[in-house]
Write a protein that holds these residues in place. Structure first.
Motif, PDB file in Angstrom:
ATOM      1  N   GLU A   1      29.151  16.236  -6.573  1.00 50.32           N
ATOM      2  CA  GLU A   1      30.531  15.864  -6.910  1.00 50.32           C
ATOM      3  C   GLU A   1      30.635  14.367  -7.190  1.00 50.32           C
ATOM      4  OE1 GLU A   1      33.172  19.154  -4.436  1.00 50.32           O
ATOM      5  OE2 GLU A   1      32.325  17.425  -3.372  1.00 50.32           O
ATOM      6  N   MET A   2      29.963  13.548  -6.387  1.00 46.08           N
ATOM      7  CA  MET A   2      29.992  12.109  -6.631  1.00 46.08           C
ATOM      8  C   MET A   2      29.362  11.782  -7.981  1.00 46.08           C
ATOM      9  SD  MET A   2      29.197  10.337  -2.925  1.00 46.08           S
ATOM     10  CE  MET A   2      29.348   8.688  -3.605  1.00 46.08           C
ATOM     11  N   LEU A   3      28.242  12.425  -8.274  1.00 45.65           N
ATOM     12  CA  LEU A   3      27.580  12.174  -9.553  1.00 45.65           C
ATOM     13  C   LEU A   3      28.415  12.700 -10.712  1.00 45.65           C
ATOM     14  CD1 LEU A   3      23.878  13.008  -8.599  1.00 45.65           C
ATOM     15  CD2 LEU A   3      24.882  10.751  -8.964  1.00 45.65           C
ATOM     16  N   GLY A   4      29.125  13.812 -10.485  1.00 51.80           N
ATOM     17  CA  GLY A   4      29.988  14.340 -11.533  1.00 51.80           C
ATOM     18  C   GLY A   4      31.111  13.384 -11.885  1.00 51.80           C
ATOM     19  N   LEU A   5      31.731  12.785 -10.869  1.00 49.20           N
ATOM     20  CA  LEU A   5      32.778  11.790 -11.122  1.00 49.20           C
ATOM     21  C   LEU A   5      32.210  10.578 -11.854  1.00 49.20           C
ATOM     22  CD1 LEU A   5      34.680  11.922  -7.707  1.00 49.20           C
ATOM     23  CD2 LEU A   5      35.479  12.792  -9.916  1.00 49.20           C
ATOM     24  N   LEU A   6      31.018  10.153 -11.430  1.00 51.02           N
ATOM     25  CA  LEU A   6      30.391   9.001 -12.078  1.00 51.02           C
ATOM     26  C   LEU A   6      30.060   9.313 -13.536  1.00 51.02           C
ATOM     27  CD1 LEU A   6      29.354   6.129 -11.425  1.00 51.02           C
ATOM     28  CD2 LEU A   6      27.120   7.134 -10.955  1.00 51.02           C
ATOM     29  N   LYS A   7      29.604  10.557 -13.794  1.00 51.69           N
ATOM     30  CA  LYS A   7      29.279  10.966 -15.159  1.00 51.69           C
ATOM     31  C   LYS A   7      30.533  10.958 -16.032  1.00 51.69           C
ATOM     32  CE  LYS A   7      26.346  12.945 -18.160  1.00 51.69           C
ATOM     33  NZ  LYS A   7      27.226  13.260 -19.296  1.00 51.69           N
TER      34      LYS A   7
ATOM     35  N   ASN B   1      33.595   5.580 -20.789  1.00 54.41           N
ATOM     36  CA  ASN B   1      33.408   4.171 -21.136  1.00 54.41           C
ATOM     37  C   ASN B   1      32.167   3.908 -21.979  1.00 54.41           C
ATOM     38  OD1 ASN B   1      35.529   2.484 -19.455  1.00 54.41           O
ATOM     39  ND2 ASN B   1      34.799   4.106 -18.106  1.00 54.41           N
ATOM     40  N   GLY B   2      31.177   4.782 -21.875  1.00 59.99           N
ATOM     41  CA  GLY B   2      29.938   4.560 -22.611  1.00 59.99           C
ATOM     42  C   GLY B   2      28.938   3.717 -21.863  1.00 59.99           C
ATOM     43  N   TYR B   3      29.326   3.161 -20.740  1.00 60.62           N
ATOM     44  CA  TYR B   3      28.423   2.384 -19.901  1.00 60.62           C
ATOM     45  C   TYR B   3      29.016   2.299 -18.501  1.00 60.62           C
ATOM     46  CZ  TYR B   3      31.759  -1.296 -21.140  1.00 60.62           C
ATOM     47  OH  TYR B   3      32.898  -2.011 -21.360  1.00 60.62           O
ATOM     48  N   LEU B   4      28.251   1.764 -17.565  1.00 59.86           N
ATOM     49  CA  LEU B   4      28.684   1.681 -16.175  1.00 59.86           C
ATOM     50  C   LEU B   4      28.350   0.323 -15.591  1.00 59.86           C
ATOM     51  CD1 LEU B   4      27.530   5.178 -14.820  1.00 59.86           C
ATOM     52  CD2 LEU B   4      29.897   4.437 -15.172  1.00 59.86           C
ATOM     53  N   SER B   5      29.101  -0.043 -14.582  1.00 58.16           N
ATOM     54  CA  SER B   5      28.819  -1.266 -13.827  1.00 58.16           C
ATOM     55  C   SER B   5      29.529  -1.153 -12.489  1.00 58.16           C
ATOM     56  CB  SER B   5      29.311  -2.511 -14.578  1.00 58.16           C
ATOM     57  OG  SER B   5      30.727  -2.555 -14.607  1.00 58.16           O
ATOM     58  N   GLY B   6      29.122  -1.985 -11.538  1.00 57.24           N
ATOM     59  CA  GLY B   6      29.788  -2.009 -10.250  1.00 57.24           C
ATOM     60  C   GLY B   6      31.255  -2.357 -10.383  1.00 57.24           C
TER      61      GLY B   6
ATOM     62  N   SER C   1      33.810   3.760  -3.901  1.00 53.35           N
ATOM     63  CA  SER C   1      33.416   2.397  -4.236  1.00 53.35           C
ATOM     64  C   SER C   1      31.942   2.337  -4.620  1.00 53.35           C
ATOM     65  CB  SER C   1      33.675   1.465  -3.053  1.00 53.35           C
ATOM     66  OG  SER C   1      32.841   1.821  -1.966  1.00 53.35           O
ATOM     67  N   SER C   2      31.568   1.254  -5.278  1.00 54.63           N
ATOM     68  CA  SER C   2      30.166   1.072  -5.656  1.00 54.63           C
ATOM     69  C   SER C   2      29.277   1.013  -4.419  1.00 54.63           C
ATOM     70  CB  SER C   2      30.005  -0.206  -6.489  1.00 54.63           C
ATOM     71  OG  SER C   2      30.443  -1.344  -5.768  1.00 54.63           O
ATOM     72  N   SER C   3      29.803   0.457  -3.302  1.00 54.70           N
ATOM     73  CA  SER C   3      29.012   0.405  -2.072  1.00 54.70           C
ATOM     74  C   SER C   3      28.745   1.814  -1.540  1.00 54.70           C
ATOM     75  CB  SER C   3      29.729  -0.433  -1.010  1.00 54.70           C
ATOM     76  OG  SER C   3      31.008   0.111  -0.710  1.00 54.70           O
ATOM     77  N   ALA C   4      29.696   2.749  -1.747  1.00 51.81           N
ATOM     78  CA  ALA C   4      29.481   4.129  -1.315  1.00 51.81           C
ATOM     79  C   ALA C   4      28.352   4.773  -2.100  1.00 51.81           C
ATOM     80  CB  ALA C   4      30.770   4.937  -1.487  1.00 51.81           C
ATOM     81  N   TYR C   5      28.281   4.474  -3.399  1.00 52.16           N
ATOM     82  CA  TYR C   5      27.182   5.000  -4.214  1.00 52.16           C
ATOM     83  C   TYR C   5      25.848   4.398  -3.786  1.00 52.16           C
ATOM     84  CZ  TYR C   5      30.066   7.652  -7.472  1.00 52.16           C
ATOM     85  OH  TYR C   5      30.893   8.596  -8.029  1.00 52.16           O
ATOM     86  N   ARG C   6      25.862   3.121  -3.433  1.00 50.21           N
ATOM     87  CA  ARG C   6      24.620   2.491  -2.971  1.00 50.21           C
ATOM     88  C   ARG C   6      24.147   3.133  -1.669  1.00 50.21           C
ATOM     89  NH1 ARG C   6      27.553  -2.302  -4.521  1.00 50.21           N
ATOM     90  NH2 ARG C   6      26.654  -3.250  -6.408  1.00 50.21           N
ATOM     91  N   MET C   7      25.074   3.365  -0.753  1.00 51.32           N
ATOM     92  CA  MET C   7      24.703   3.950   0.531  1.00 51.32           C
ATOM     93  C   MET C   7      24.210   5.388   0.365  1.00 51.32           C
ATOM     94  SD  MET C   7      27.739   2.517   3.021  1.00 51.32           S
ATOM     95  CE  MET C   7      27.087   3.424   4.414  1.00 51.32           C
ATOM     96  N   ARG C   8      24.860   6.160  -0.525  1.00 55.61           N
ATOM     97  CA  ARG C   8      24.496   7.566  -0.683  1.00 55.61           C
ATOM     98  C   ARG C   8      23.170   7.740  -1.422  1.00 55.61           C
ATOM     99  NH1 ARG C   8      27.358  12.527  -1.028  1.00 55.61           N
ATOM    100  NH2 ARG C   8      28.878  11.555   0.361  1.00 55.61           N
TER     101      ARG C   8
ATOM    102  N   GLY D   1      20.968   5.052  -2.413  1.00 51.30           N
ATOM    103  CA  GLY D   1      19.981   3.993  -2.254  1.00 51.30           C
ATOM    104  C   GLY D   1      20.227   2.785  -3.116  1.00 51.30           C
ATOM    105  N   SER D   2      20.740   3.001  -4.317  1.00 49.53           N
ATOM    106  CA  SER D   2      21.062   1.898  -5.228  1.00 49.53           C
ATOM    107  C   SER D   2      21.911   2.446  -6.364  1.00 49.53           C
ATOM    108  CB  SER D   2      19.796   1.244  -5.786  1.00 49.53           C
ATOM    109  OG  SER D   2      19.130   2.121  -6.678  1.00 49.53           O
ATOM    110  N   LEU D   3      22.636   1.554  -7.016  1.00 54.14           N
ATOM    111  CA  LEU D   3      23.419   1.974  -8.176  1.00 54.14           C
ATOM    112  C   LEU D   3      22.508   2.430  -9.304  1.00 54.14           C
ATOM    113  CD1 LEU D   3      26.377  -0.577  -8.527  1.00 54.14           C
ATOM    114  CD2 LEU D   3      26.488   1.847  -7.964  1.00 54.14           C
ATOM    115  N   LEU D   4      21.367   1.761  -9.449  1.00 54.37           N
ATOM    116  CA  LEU D   4      20.459   2.103 -10.537  1.00 54.37           C
ATOM    117  C   LEU D   4      19.964   3.539 -10.401  1.00 54.37           C
ATOM    118  CD1 LEU D   4      19.137   0.925 -13.048  1.00 54.37           C
ATOM    119  CD2 LEU D   4      17.206   0.223 -11.633  1.00 54.37           C
ATOM    120  N   ARG D   5      19.674   3.970  -9.173  1.00 54.17           N
ATOM    121  CA  ARG D   5      19.218   5.348  -8.975  1.00 54.17           C
ATOM    122  C   ARG D   5      20.344   6.330  -9.299  1.00 54.17           C
ATOM    123  NH1 ARG D   5      18.888   9.177  -4.715  1.00 54.17           N
ATOM    124  NH2 ARG D   5      17.131  10.597  -5.042  1.00 54.17           N
ATOM    125  N   ALA D   6      21.575   6.008  -8.920  1.00 57.56           N
ATOM    126  CA  ALA D   6      22.711   6.867  -9.266  1.00 57.56           C
ATOM    127  C   ALA D   6      22.875   6.940 -10.785  1.00 57.56           C
ATOM    128  CB  ALA D   6      23.989   6.351  -8.607  1.00 57.56           C
TER     129      ALA D   6
END
Length: 524
Positions: A330-336, A342-347, A358-365, A367-372
């Protein structure tokens, strides 16, 4: 170390019929050193006179670490001249092995020397006991010296880190602004308070320390209300930001509140009196990494708290619950969905979206924003957050120029604005150009700002706007007169000394005062 003594077997300067053309390379790092670049140059010059060299060119890196080639413009230019066969010298004189560099990989130091030697240019260490002649003895000694130079930086890094950890555990603040609702208080070695430090001020005595204390009552009450509204009323960060703006309150940087700035207040432990450090680290010019909570250095309850611990932990529980209720898919679906829109992503985009954790929640879940990013098929080939920040800065540039024109008009001044370049002609007396300098973090964790002067416009005054660490809001302003500035660009650090910080201001009132018209009484 080399010393001049009467019993050394040195050639006399007059014994040389022709001098060998040589360049000198000098470097001083940001640490407090015994030898400055001028002292190095003096030793090199004496060596050159004794050995028959003529120093025809100087490459100087002042205030540059020797851990890597990055940031050392002079050494890069030297290597480039050598490789491009544009060097008009046949030797390079360096004070000692450590001035050439304290590379953590000794082979890197050897590689740059090899590039010079391959081009027929010898590197000579003037203050070393050995001759750099390629003999087995000199090769062994030089290798040991290179390893020792690198080890010195590693040991120094360990000592500095240990010292910082100790100060954190004692309850002292280690750099950075205090934040909304708090102030930095300077104390002496006996713990006596000496006074508050305003933005841009630094301690001047080595034994003084800094702690955090509550700020103005209005700000303290606003912080407490933020927590109350978030926990007890269930309001979102964006709703809270809108309410604060409606009340006319501004952040500690004097800017409107947004979702991200409210979120930062809600997650920072300094508001319950905790001193927490080492969230991120970057040692010896290595990669900047986010550390796990187990690696954080902390001292609990060392500052006067603004909110109760129970209220703070309730806020953290709600923040965590927002993402815990969502599965990974579900988190990845929202991010997708945001990525598709937008065509791109950032914190920055994630934190400003009400639909996403929040971006910190994605990092915690993950490991990093890049992996998400990778899990939803986003492969950033460039730093899209950089692009997003640049877009914001371009908008901010127009706003600042508009506000500057309006304020000059308000105080009775007159401006003419070039529609193509935004160059301002003030009172038909002087020209001014506004440039925005984004904040960059070095590999060592220091903050830097690059100011580029528009040499084609040649304004009399360049108004350099330094952005804060997040590149969201102006930090301060530099009014830089063209007559005092040499070169097309200026590199600023957090503390630049009186030579540059005398041009620094917290706002543009000084510029408006310069533009103010004064009524002169007619002399009868």
């Amino acid at each position: 170390m080399f010393t001049e003594t009467a019993d050394l077997n040195l050639d006399k300067p007059g014994a040389f019929t022709s001098l060998v053309r040589a360049a000198q390379y000098v470097r001083m790092s940001t640490e407090h050193q015994k030898y400055s670049t001028q002292n190095q140059a003096d030793v090199i010059q004496k060596y050159a006179l004794r050995k028959g060299y003529e120093v025809v060119r100087t490459y100087a890196d002042e205030g540059r670490s020797g851990l890597s080639l990055g940031g050392r413009d002079a050494l890069q230019n030297l290597i480039r001249d050598v490789q491009n066969c544009t060097a008009d010298f046949s030797a390079i004189l360096v004070y000692d092995v450590s001035r050439w560099g304290r590379f953590q990989d000794a082979d890197e130091s050897a590689y740059y020397e090899y590039l010079c030697r391959r081009a027929g240019i010898q590197v000579i260490y003037c203050a070393e006991q050995f001759e750099n002649d390629g003999s087995p003895v000199s090769t062994i000694v030089k290798g040991v010296k290179r390893a020792m130079a690198g080890e010195y930086s590693r040991e120094l890094s360990v000592k500095v880190f240990s010292g910082q950890c100790h100060l954190i555990e004692l309850g002292y603040r280690q750099g950075g602004p205090a934040g909304y609702g708090l102030r930095r208080m300077l104390i002496d070695q006996n713990g006596e308070r000496k006074g508050e430090l305003t933005r841009g001020e630094h301690k001047s005595i080595q034994t003084d320390r800094v702690i955090l204390v509550p700020g103005p009552d209005e700000e303290v009450e606003a912080v407490r209300w933020i927590y109350h509204a978030f926990v007890n009323e269930g309001r979102s960060e964006r709703d809270i930001a809108a309410a604060l703006n409606l009340r006319g309150l501004r952040t500690d940087l004097g800017r409107p509140w947004n979702r991200s700035t409210v979120h930062q207040v809600l997650i920072n432990e300094k508001y319950i009196g905790n001193n927490v450090w080492n969230h991120v680290s970057c040692k010896l010019k290595g990669r900047r990494i986010e550390n796990a909570p187990a690696m954080w250095v902390r001292a609990n309850g060392v500052f006067d708290p603004l909110v109760e611990e129970d209220l703070f932990h309730a806020a953290q529980s709600r923040i965590i619950a927002r993402s815990e209720r969502l599965s990974d898919d579900e988190m990845l679906g929202l991010l997708k969905g945001i990525f598709d829109k937008n065509g791109y992503l950032s914190g920055l985009i994630i934190d400003e979206s009400d639909r996403l954790p929040s971006s910190s929640a994605y990092r915690m879940r993950f490991g990093s924003l890049l992996r998400a990013y990778h899990l939803i098929g986003f492969r950033p080939e460039r730093d899209y957050e950089y692009v997003e920040i640049n877009r914001i800065l371009r908008q901010m540039h127009r706003t600042i120029v508009d506000d500057t024109v309006a304020e000059i008009t308000r105080v009775g001044g007159e401006t003419t604005r070039d529609p193509q370049t935004d160059l301002l002609l003030v009172n038909r007396e002087f020209t001014a150009s506004v440039v925005i300098s984004r904040c960059r973090e070095t590999w060592a964790g220091s903050l830097r700002w690059h100011v580029r002067f528009d040499t084609s416009l040649r304004p009399d005054i360049t108004v350099a706007v330094r952005m804060d660490e997040l590149n969201r809001q102006p930090l301060d302003y530099y009014l830089l007169p063209r007559l005092d500035m040499a070169g097309p660009k200026l590199r600023l650090a957090q503390d630049n000394g009186l030579s540059f910080d005398s041009y620094r201001f917290d706002d543009l009132e000084h510029l408006y005062t310069m533009a103010m018209r004064a009524q002169l009484l007619e002399v009868a």
